[in-house]
Design an enzyme around this catalytic site. Sequence first.
Site, short mmCIF file in Angstrom:
data_model
loop_
_atom_site.label_atom_id
_atom_site.label_comp_id
_atom_site.label_asym_id
_atom_site.label_seq_id
_atom_site.Cartn_x
_atom_site.Cartn_y
_atom_site.Cartn_z
N GLU A 1 -4.33 2.89 -26.19
CA GLU A 1 -4.16 2.52 -24.91
C GLU A 1 -4.69 1.06 -24.89
O GLU A 1 -4.10 -0.12 -24.34
CB GLU A 1 -4.71 3.34 -23.92
CG GLU A 1 -4.68 2.95 -22.44
CD GLU A 1 -3.20 2.41 -21.85
OE1 GLU A 1 -2.30 2.71 -22.87
OE2 GLU A 1 -3.16 1.88 -20.97
N ARG B 1 0.86 -1.15 -0.09
CA ARG B 1 0.11 -0.19 0.03
C ARG B 1 1.04 1.22 -0.15
O ARG B 1 0.43 2.33 -0.15
CB ARG B 1 -0.76 -0.11 1.27
CG ARG B 1 -2.07 -0.98 1.22
CD ARG B 1 -2.92 -0.93 2.53
NE ARG B 1 -3.82 0.39 2.54
CZ ARG B 1 -4.66 0.63 1.92
NH1 ARG B 1 -5.46 -0.49 1.33
NH2 ARG B 1 -5.24 1.77 1.70
N GLU C 1 0.15 -6.45 -23.94
CA GLU C 1 1.11 -6.87 -22.89
C GLU C 1 0.55 -7.98 -22.13
O GLU C 1 1.29 -8.49 -21.41
CB GLU C 1 1.38 -5.57 -22.45
CG GLU C 1 0.19 -4.90 -21.42
CD GLU C 1 0.92 -3.93 -20.47
OE1 GLU C 1 0.21 -2.71 -20.57
OE2 GLU C 1 2.12 -3.78 -20.22
C1 F6R Z 1 1.76 -0.28 -19.90
C2 F6R Z 1 2.90 0.29 -18.93
C3 F6R Z 1 4.02 0.77 -19.59
C4 F6R Z 1 4.23 2.19 -18.88
C5 F6R Z 1 5.62 2.79 -19.06
C6 F6R Z 1 6.06 4.22 -18.77
O1 F6R Z 1 0.72 -1.11 -19.00
O2 F6R Z 1 2.48 0.39 -17.76
O3 F6R Z 1 3.85 1.31 -20.84
O4 F6R Z 1 3.29 3.15 -18.96
O5 F6R Z 1 6.65 1.76 -19.24
O6 F6R Z 1 6.27 3.93 -17.11
P1 F6R Z 1 6.16 5.07 -16.29
O7 F6R Z 1 4.77 5.77 -16.48
O8 F6R Z 1 6.47 4.51 -15.05
O9 F6R Z 1 7.20 6.13 -16.71
#
Ligand code: F6R
Length: 609
Positions: A482, A27, A489
Site C-alpha cells: 500500500e 460531506r 500514484e
Molecule cells: C488508490 C485507490 C485505488 C482504489 C481502486 C479500487 O489510492 O484509491 O487503487 O482503491 O480503484 O476502488 P474501490 O475501492 O472504490 O473499488
Amino acid sequence: MCGIVGYIGPNEAAPFLIEGLTKLEYRGYDSAGIAVFDGNRINVEKSVGRLGNLEKKVEGKSPQGHIGIGHTRWATHGRPSDVNSHPHTDCSGKFVVVHNGIIENYLHLKEQLIAKGHVFTSETDTEVVAHLVEDYYDGDLESTVKKVLNVIEGSYALVFMSEYEPDKIICTKQDNPLVIGLGEGENFIASDIPAIISRTRKTYILSDGEMAIVTKDSVWVMNRQGVPVTKKVFEVHWDAEAAEKGGYEHFMIKEIYEQPKAVRETMSARLAKDDSAVILDELKWNKHDLAAIKKIFIVACGTAYHAGVVGKYYIEKLARIPVEVDIASEFRYRSPLVDENTLTIVVSQSGETSDTLAALKEAKRLGARTLAVTNVVGSSIAREADQVIYTWAGPEIAVASTKAYTTQLVTMFLLAAYMAGIKETVAPERIKELIQGLRNVPSQIHELLEDVEPIKTFAQKYGFNEDVFFIGRSLDYAVALEGSLKLKEISYIHAEAYAAGELKHGTLALIIEGVPVIALATQNDVYEKTLSNIKEVKARDAVVIGVALKGDTQIDKYVDHTIFIPHTDKILAPILAVIPLQLLSYYAAVTRGCDVDKPRNLAKSVTVE
Ligand code: F6R
C-alpha cells in the site's frame, strides 16, 4: 459524514438552507432534505439523489418561513431513499431533527419506542431521536433534549426544531463538527464553515458535549449539565475553497487527519461493551454457517486489494479458514475454483468499481456466498452482494485512498475476530486483548498525526529520487504494498514493494548507493529476519528509513532514520504503520508540485473495465 444546516432570522430560511447544503455536498450526497416552520406547521421536503433533485422538487414552491434546518446525507444506517433522508420527524410531525454521526444503541431504543406505540417510517438510526424527543417532551425543548442526550450513545451532531417552540433551534455535538454562524439579527448553524461564509465570518465552534440554544438574536451555549460556557468568537479568514477542505491544503491530508474518527466510527458500535466479542448484526452468522465455508476469496482492486492482503492474514490467523486474495480483473476471467462452499468477499470503497462488481457477479454465478465490504450504502456492489458490512469512513474525495483503507483494515479485523469468536479458534482472553488494543488505535493514529515534521523532512530530502523500495515481511509486506502504491500514484515516483526475503532473488541488483528503502519492522515473529534484510540493503549503501514499534531499541543501529509508531499488537500494527507512509507520499507529492487530489490519468471511481 453528512452535512447539516440551520437558519433563524428575518429572511426566508429555504434559500440559505439549499445554498448551505450545496456547499456541504462534499460531506455526503446521496439524498437531501429541508424542514421549515411556516408559522403554523413544519413542512418537510426531501429527495433521494444529489441535491439538484431536491432543488428541482422545491423550485417555485419551496417551504416558506424564517426558521428551518436541512441535511445532505451520506447513508450509514438505511439505504439512500426519500424516507431515509433527513430531516426526521416524530409521530406527530411537531418535532424535527437532523443528524450527522451514528446512534450506536438505536436498535434497542427503537424496540422500546415501538413497544410504547411509536410508529417508525424509516430504517435510520436518527429517527429514534425524533421519537425520543416526542416521548420525553415536558413543555421545554431544552430540558427534553438533555434527557434524550442521556440515553443515546454514539457520535453525533444534532439539530432540533419544534412547532411548540418556533423561536429557537437547539443543537449539540459529540465527535462530529458543528459551527454556529453569528449574524446581525439572524444566526446560522452548519456542520462546516463553507456553508456559512457567504453570510458571516464570525462563528462559534462547538466542542464535544456542548449544547446551544439559538434564537435570531442570541446564542446560549452550555454544557450538558446546563452550566453556561463562554465561547470565543472564531473569525474565519479562509476562502471558500480552503473552507471546504477544513483549512487543509488538500482533501487527501484532510482525510488522513480524519482517520481517528473514521476508524472509531467503523469499530465502536461493533464491539461488545465488555470487549469480549465483535458483534456484526449485519451478518448474524452461527457455527453452522461458518462450518459450511471451506474457502474464502477476497477480491478487489488497488488499495482495496491491499486491504484484502491484510484480510487474508487476519482470517487465516484468527478464524483458520483458507483465504485466497485476488485482483478483481484477474479473478473474473480465470475460471476461479468457486462453489457453494466458498465465501467471496469483495472490498470496494466506492462500491462501483466495474471489475470488482463483475467479479462479484461471477462468484455469484458460480454459486458462492458473497459479502461486500464497502463505504457506500446502496452502491451497486452493496446491492449485488448477499450481505454487506459497511465501513463508516464518510465520503472520500481525494483520488488516493487513505481513510477508506484504514477502515477496510479495521473491518477485516472485525470480520476475522467475529468468525474466530463463533468458531472458537482463538481463546476468549486473546480476543479481548485484541479488542482492547483496537480501542486504542484511534488515539494512537491521532498521536502519529501530531508530529509530522520528521516525515515532511524525509519527503523533502528524498522526494526527488526516481526509485524507492518498500520492504517488509508478513503483515509488514502487505503494508509495504500500500505504501508503494500511494507514493507512485500521487508523487509519480517509481516505487516497488517486496517481501523482504525476496530481495536476494533478483531485486537486490537494483539497490545501489543512495536508493531509499523504507523497511517495515513491526512484526516481532519475523523481526530478526527483517533486520538481516535491512543489513543486506545497507551493505549496498541504500538509505534506509525503518518503521518500527515504539520501544524497539535495536532498529536505530541498522537504519539511517526511524519512524516509530505507537506500541500495539502486531496484528493491529498495519493500521498504524500505514499512516507515516501515507504522509510520506503526501509530502513527497507536495514537494514535487504534483496535483495531490487529482493525480494524472486517475479517477476516483473506476466504472470502466
Ligand atoms: C488508490 C485507490 C485505488 C482504489 C481502486 C479500487 O489510492 O484509491 O487503487 O482503491 O480503484 O476502488 P474501490 O475501492 O472504490 O473499488
